[in-house]
Design an enzyme around this catalytic site. Sequence first.
Site, short mmCIF file in Angstrom:
data_model
loop_
_atom_site.label_atom_id
_atom_site.label_comp_id
_atom_site.label_asym_id
_atom_site.label_seq_id
_atom_site.Cartn_x
_atom_site.Cartn_y
_atom_site.Cartn_z
N SER A 22 0.84 -1.21 0.00
CA SER A 22 0.00 0.00 0.00
C SER A 22 0.87 1.25 0.00
CB SER A 22 -0.89 0.02 1.24
OG SER A 22 -1.81 -1.02 1.20
N ARG A 26 1.41 4.34 -2.93
CA ARG A 26 1.16 5.75 -2.55
C ARG A 26 2.41 6.60 -2.69
NH1 ARG A 26 -2.52 2.43 -0.47
NH2 ARG A 26 -4.47 3.19 0.46
N ARG A 121 -14.17 -6.54 -11.00
CA ARG A 121 -14.30 -5.91 -9.68
C ARG A 121 -15.06 -4.57 -9.78
NH1 ARG A 121 -8.69 -6.36 -6.64
NH2 ARG A 121 -10.03 -5.71 -4.91
N SER A 164 -13.45 1.30 2.81
CA SER A 164 -12.46 1.02 1.76
C SER A 164 -11.40 2.12 1.72
CB SER A 164 -13.14 0.92 0.39
OG SER A 164 -12.15 0.98 -0.62
N GLN A 166 -9.09 2.19 -0.45
CA GLN A 166 -8.87 2.54 -1.86
C GLN A 166 -9.80 3.67 -2.28
OE1 GLN A 166 -9.17 -1.12 -4.08
NE2 GLN A 166 -7.23 -1.90 -3.30
N ASP A 314 -7.01 -8.00 4.56
CA ASP A 314 -6.19 -8.85 3.69
C ASP A 314 -5.69 -10.10 4.41
OD1 ASP A 314 -6.57 -7.14 1.58
OD2 ASP A 314 -4.73 -6.01 1.94
N ARG A 345 -13.14 -14.27 -2.15
CA ARG A 345 -12.31 -14.99 -1.16
C ARG A 345 -13.12 -15.82 -0.18
NH1 ARG A 345 -7.47 -10.53 -0.37
NH2 ARG A 345 -6.38 -11.13 -2.28
C1 S3P Z 1 -5.72 -1.41 -0.02
C2 S3P Z 1 -6.96 -1.39 0.56
C3 S3P Z 1 -7.77 -2.60 0.75
C4 S3P Z 1 -6.92 -3.85 0.66
C5 S3P Z 1 -6.01 -3.84 -0.52
C6 S3P Z 1 -5.05 -2.66 -0.43
C7 S3P Z 1 -5.02 -0.13 -0.20
O1 S3P Z 1 -8.76 -2.66 -0.26
O2 S3P Z 1 -7.74 -5.00 0.62
O3 S3P Z 1 -5.24 -5.02 -0.57
O4 S3P Z 1 -3.79 -0.13 -0.45
O5 S3P Z 1 -5.68 0.91 -0.08
P1 S3P Z 1 -10.20 -1.94 -0.10
O6 S3P Z 1 -9.98 -0.49 -0.06
O7 S3P Z 1 -10.96 -2.34 -1.32
O8 S3P Z 1 -10.78 -2.51 1.15
#
Ligand code: S3P
Length: 431
Positions: A22, A26, A121, A164, A166, A314, A345
């Site tokens: 992550s 970023r 997705r 989320s 993300q 995760d 999953r």
């Molecule tokens: C992540 C956020 C999570 C995680 C993914 C990495 C990120 O996803 O499952 O492996 O780096 O922001 P979600 O935001 O869909 O929960």
Amino acid sequence: MKLLPQAQQGLRGTLKVPGDKSISHRGLILGAISTGITHLHNFLLSQDCLSTLKALQALGIPISINEQTVTIHGRGLQGLQSPHQNLNMGNSGTTTRLLTGLLSGQHLTATLIGDSSLSQRPMQRVQQPLQKMGAQIQLTSGHLPLIIVGQPLKSLSYQMPIASAQVKSALILAALQADTPSTIIEHLPTRDHTERLLRQFGGVITTSPNHYTITVNPQPKLLGQDLTIPGDISSAAFFITAATIIPHSRIKLIDVGLNSTRTGILKVLKKMGGKVHISTRSQNKAENYGTLEIQSASLKPIKLTAADIPSVIDELPLIALLAATAEGTSEISGAAELRVKETDRIATIVCELRKFGIKIIEKTDGFIIYGQPNWTINNPHLDSHGDHRISMMLAIAALKANQPLTLKNSGAVNISYPKFFQDLHSLIIEE
Ligand code: S3P
């Protein structure tokens, strides 16, 4: 088809797991929109992070790789250019969603495509709030391919309907380009790497004391940084689990990221009776990290509900495995997000753990596991279903088996941990 190792004698040794996925994504993105040079040390050179790196190069950002250090020549907040080809997101949801937020406010047009998993997705979760900001994003039945025509953006006040990081990060990256400050409200706090890193690069972003409300100030002057990325706790979690469930194990994992939005696995393990000790703690400008020592332990079952899920999202395949070895019934609920990961999953965990003779009941938002310390394998042919975390979880489960097991699609590990099998072998005590 890969023949998986067993580890009857236990695991021993010290390991430095690769950099956090992550934070690697970023760091690239914030480096690209800063002024000046950014160095990312201990960058994760895996397929997912390379999807972000190549997309940024295609958007006109000079980036070079020297061993595990990536150097980015930032072009400022509005410096990205229209790519000449479609941007290939590969398997990476983080690349897709974060770049959608960023590109929404740039002076460019881009088309985002991905592999067959990513193309199934959900992407409306970023499209809808970004459209409220004035973004022009076209999806194909809610999925990739995604076409963005960059627009001047308005600020946003948004209550997140799902937990989320993300989506939150996509909105933060768009909010940086808006006219006035934006507010994002989470109902459950998710990983906060974007917020922390943005502050390090010079952005002004505040989080309320209860961690639910984030305010983003627009048009910051971001400056290139030199940063060392801590080890990925989601990668460390495979070895934490292995050392816990394989008797006679004792291992040490160094420089593991210990951001409190990510350490749910350590809390869960503690509740289950696991033996994990944090022996040193350190801090850099943005993140906490430390050394973990793990010993084998017999485990108690666990119950997790929605509020517990974001900090272990995760690690749920591994929590299912831990629960499968604990004497008694464990229940995981409020985890419907698992259905829209690299695979469904919930379905893949249930399908594969049953091959170990484990009784597991599938629920719409989780599973019930009837754990037992000793297993009777009823199918020796495992399958990752092309999902990196399922691939690694199954390799850890197989260590415990008393017969050789095979794994189909084991190469999925390249998404987040290309040297996984090498590192695993380095810890196994040979007979
Ligand atoms: C992540 C956020 C999570 C995680 C993914 C990495 C990120 O996803 O499952 O492996 O780096 O922001 P979600 O935001 O869909 O929960």
